[in-house]
Design a protein around this motif. Structure first.
Motif, PDB file in Angstrom:
ATOM      1  N   ARG A  44       0.829  -1.224   0.000  1.00 60.42           N
ATOM      2  CA  ARG A  44       0.000   0.000   0.000  1.00 60.42           C
ATOM      3  C   ARG A  44       0.858   1.267   0.000  1.00 60.42           C
ATOM      4  O   ARG A  44       0.368   2.338  -0.362  1.00 60.42           O
ATOM      5  N   GLU A  45       2.116   1.161   0.383  1.00 59.87           N
ATOM      6  CA  GLU A  45       3.016   2.324   0.384  1.00 59.87           C
ATOM      7  C   GLU A  45       3.687   2.569  -0.965  1.00 59.87           C
ATOM      8  O   GLU A  45       4.354   3.576  -1.153  1.00 59.87           O
ATOM      9  N   VAL A  46       3.522   1.653  -1.917  1.00 56.44           N
ATOM     10  CA  VAL A  46       4.089   1.848  -3.251  1.00 56.44           C
ATOM     11  C   VAL A  46       3.282   2.951  -3.932  1.00 56.44           C
ATOM     12  O   VAL A  46       2.068   2.866  -4.052  1.00 56.44           O
ATOM     13  N   GLU A  55      -0.415  10.123 -13.479  1.00 62.59           N
ATOM     14  CA  GLU A  55      -0.381   9.592 -14.843  1.00 62.59           C
ATOM     15  C   GLU A  55      -0.750   8.113 -14.860  1.00 62.59           C
ATOM     16  O   GLU A  55      -1.483   7.644 -15.731  1.00 62.59           O
ATOM     17  N   VAL A  56      -0.246   7.375 -13.885  1.00 63.56           N
ATOM     18  CA  VAL A  56      -0.528   5.944 -13.813  1.00 63.56           C
ATOM     19  C   VAL A  56      -1.978   5.700 -13.394  1.00 63.56           C
ATOM     20  O   VAL A  56      -2.652   4.822 -13.943  1.00 63.56           O
ATOM     21  N   LEU A  57      -2.474   6.496 -12.451  1.00 63.19           N
ATOM     22  CA  LEU A  57      -3.874   6.356 -12.042  1.00 63.19           C
ATOM     23  C   LEU A  57      -4.799   6.620 -13.226  1.00 63.19           C
ATOM     24  O   LEU A  57      -5.775   5.897 -13.444  1.00 63.19           O
ATOM     25  N   ARG A  58      -4.479   7.638 -13.993  1.00 66.74           N
ATOM     26  CA  ARG A  58      -5.293   7.966 -15.170  1.00 66.74           C
ATOM     27  C   ARG A  58      -5.220   6.833 -16.200  1.00 66.74           C
ATOM     28  O   ARG A  58      -6.213   6.498 -16.841  1.00 66.74           O
ATOM     29  N   LEU A 117      -4.892  -1.524  -9.644  1.00 62.29           N
ATOM     30  CA  LEU A 117      -3.958  -0.663  -8.916  1.00 62.29           C
ATOM     31  C   LEU A 117      -3.190  -1.468  -7.874  1.00 62.29           C
ATOM     32  O   LEU A 117      -1.963  -1.423  -7.811  1.00 62.29           O
ATOM     33  N   ARG A 118      -3.905  -2.229  -7.043  1.00 58.99           N
ATOM     34  CA  ARG A 118      -3.252  -2.976  -5.963  1.00 58.99           C
ATOM     35  C   ARG A 118      -2.281  -4.021  -6.515  1.00 58.99           C
ATOM     36  O   ARG A 118      -1.173  -4.177  -6.014  1.00 58.99           O
ATOM     37  N   ALA A 119      -2.684  -4.741  -7.550  1.00 57.80           N
ATOM     38  CA  ALA A 119      -1.799  -5.743  -8.146  1.00 57.80           C
ATOM     39  C   ALA A 119      -0.574  -5.078  -8.782  1.00 57.80           C
ATOM     40  O   ALA A 119       0.532  -5.613  -8.722  1.00 57.80           O
ATOM     41  N   SER A 120      -0.764  -3.896  -9.353  1.00 57.86           N
ATOM     42  CA  SER A 120       0.364  -3.152  -9.936  1.00 57.86           C
ATOM     43  C   SER A 120       1.327  -2.703  -8.845  1.00 57.86           C
ATOM     44  O   SER A 120       2.553  -2.722  -9.036  1.00 57.86           O
ATOM     45  N   GLN A 121       0.784  -2.293  -7.713  1.00 57.43           N
ATOM     46  CA  GLN A 121       1.640  -1.930  -6.577  1.00 57.43           C
ATOM     47  C   GLN A 121       2.448  -3.144  -6.120  1.00 57.43           C
ATOM     48  O   GLN A 121       3.654  -3.040  -5.867  1.00 57.43           O
ATOM     49  N   ALA A 122       1.792  -4.293  -5.996  1.00 55.93           N
ATOM     50  CA  ALA A 122       2.484  -5.506  -5.559  1.00 55.93           C
ATOM     51  C   ALA A 122       3.557  -5.907  -6.573  1.00 55.93           C
ATOM     52  O   ALA A 122       4.682  -6.264  -6.191  1.00 55.93           O
ATOM     53  N   HIS A 123       3.241  -5.835  -7.854  1.00 52.20           N
ATOM     54  CA  HIS A 123       4.212  -6.160  -8.899  1.00 52.20           C
ATOM     55  C   HIS A 123       5.423  -5.242  -8.798  1.00 52.20           C
ATOM     56  O   HIS A 123       6.568  -5.697  -8.880  1.00 52.20           O
ATOM     57  N   SER A 124       5.178  -3.954  -8.615  1.00 56.95           N
ATOM     58  CA  SER A 124       6.275  -3.001  -8.498  1.00 56.95           C
ATOM     59  C   SER A 124       7.159  -3.330  -7.300  1.00 56.95           C
ATOM     60  O   SER A 124       8.388  -3.312  -7.398  1.00 56.95           O
ATOM     61  N   LEU A 125       6.526  -3.620  -6.167  1.00 61.15           N
ATOM     62  CA  LEU A 125       7.287  -3.967  -4.969  1.00 61.15           C
ATOM     63  C   LEU A 125       8.149  -5.197  -5.220  1.00 61.15           C
ATOM     64  O   LEU A 125       9.324  -5.237  -4.844  1.00 61.15           O
ATOM     65  N   LEU A 126       7.592  -6.206  -5.885  1.00 63.10           N
ATOM     66  CA  LEU A 126       8.357  -7.413  -6.198  1.00 63.10           C
ATOM     67  C   LEU A 126       9.501  -7.130  -7.163  1.00 63.10           C
ATOM     68  O   LEU A 126      10.502  -7.860  -7.183  1.00 63.10           O
ATOM     69  N   GLN A 127       9.363  -6.062  -7.968  1.00 66.35           N
ATOM     70  CA  GLN A 127      10.431  -5.654  -8.879  1.00 66.35           C
ATOM     71  C   GLN A 127      11.488  -4.809  -8.167  1.00 66.35           C
ATOM     72  O   GLN A 127      12.479  -4.411  -8.761  1.00 66.35           O
ATOM     73  N   VAL A 176      10.919  -1.749  -6.724  1.00 67.52           N
ATOM     74  CA  VAL A 176      10.721  -0.308  -6.852  1.00 67.52           C
ATOM     75  C   VAL A 176       9.543   0.119  -5.994  1.00 67.52           C
ATOM     76  O   VAL A 176       8.652  -0.664  -5.703  1.00 67.52           O
ATOM     77  N   ARG A 177       9.562   1.383  -5.603  1.00 60.72           N
ATOM     78  CA  ARG A 177       8.545   1.907  -4.687  1.00 60.72           C
ATOM     79  C   ARG A 177       7.538   2.810  -5.396  1.00 60.72           C
ATOM     80  O   ARG A 177       6.903   3.650  -4.776  1.00 60.72           O
ATOM     81  N   PHE A 178       7.404   2.653  -6.716  1.00 62.63           N
ATOM     82  CA  PHE A 178       6.433   3.427  -7.487  1.00 62.63           C
ATOM     83  C   PHE A 178       5.910   2.525  -8.598  1.00 62.63           C
ATOM     84  O   PHE A 178       6.592   1.619  -9.057  1.00 62.63           O
ATOM     85  N   VAL A 179       4.674   2.766  -9.004  1.00 61.87           N
ATOM     86  CA  VAL A 179       4.047   1.975 -10.062  1.00 61.87           C
ATOM     87  C   VAL A 179       4.368   2.609 -11.410  1.00 61.87           C
ATOM     88  O   VAL A 179       4.209   3.807 -11.591  1.00 61.87           O
ATOM     89  N   THR A 180       4.805   1.789 -12.328  1.00 64.94           N
ATOM     90  CA  THR A 180       5.043   2.238 -13.696  1.00 64.94           C
ATOM     91  C   THR A 180       3.959   1.655 -14.604  1.00 64.94           C
ATOM     92  O   THR A 180       3.319   0.652 -14.252  1.00 64.94           O
ATOM     93  N   PRO A 181       3.770   2.239 -15.776  1.00 68.62           N
ATOM     94  CA  PRO A 181       2.844   1.634 -16.738  1.00 68.62           C
ATOM     95  C   PRO A 181       3.229   0.188 -17.073  1.00 68.62           C
ATOM     96  O   PRO A 181       2.361  -0.644 -17.335  1.00 68.62           O
TER      97      PRO A 181
END
Length: 170
Positions: A60-62, A67-70, A98-108, A110-115
């Motif tokens: 949840r902190e990612v 731009e990503v939300l849009r 959104l939540r799955a993208s946050q989890a994916h980013s964390l597993l990668q 990084v602390r931010f979601v990318t497209p």
């Protein structure tokens, strides 16, 4: 399950992963490993509840910039406008993406979601949340193909580099 779930119940599952059948040698190994007992008998926990809750808090902190939300909103809305679908993705589906993208980013790491994270998880998060137009379904079109088409058609936003490195405003 034995019977297909209604859309409202399918929408509550975060992901749908299709595994397919194992290769012959893997299937033979599965059989050999279960001659005497089912593996669930020796199952041990991999973490305590507190550890799982901590990981969920980390997800949840990612950060996800505007731009990503849009981009997530545009993907969801594109499913609703698709002539190939009878039912598009719900707002709950957008939240799941959104939540799955946050989890994916964390597993990668990084602390931010990318497209790219959004695109990586979208087929698994969105495919089971849509209903195909019956004629398209009979013609052999799959839900996953429609989601892949939406991903190809919706423009990927350019995320400013400083948005990735600067802390989010509170």
């Amino acid at each position: 399950g034995t019977y297909p779930l209604p859309e409202a119940q399918l929408d509550r599952f975060l992901l749908r992963i299709e595994l397919g059948y194992p290769r012959a040698d893997d299937e033979a190994r599965i059989l050999a490993e279960q001659i005497r007992e089912h593996p669930i008998v020796g199952l041990k926990p991999v973490m305590e509840v507190e550890g799982l809750l901590a990981i969920q808090a980390d997800v949840r902190e990612v950060r996800a910039g505007p731009e990503v939300l849009r981009y997530i909103v545009e993907l969801v809305q594109a499913t609703r406008a698709s002539p190939e679908l009878r039912l598009g993705v719900s707002p709950r589906g957008g939240l799941a993406l959104l939540r799955a993208s946050q989890a994916h980013s964390l597993l990668q790491g990084v602390r931010f979601v990318t497209p790219d994270s959004v695109k990586a998880v979208a087929p698994h998060v969105l495919s089971h949340r849509v209903l195909l137009d019956p004629q398209r379904e009979y013609a052999g079109l799959s839900k996953r193909k429609v989601i892949e088409k939406v991903l190809a058609e919706v423009p990927v936003p350019a995320v400013p580099h400083d948005a990735l490195v600067r802390p989010a405003a509170s």
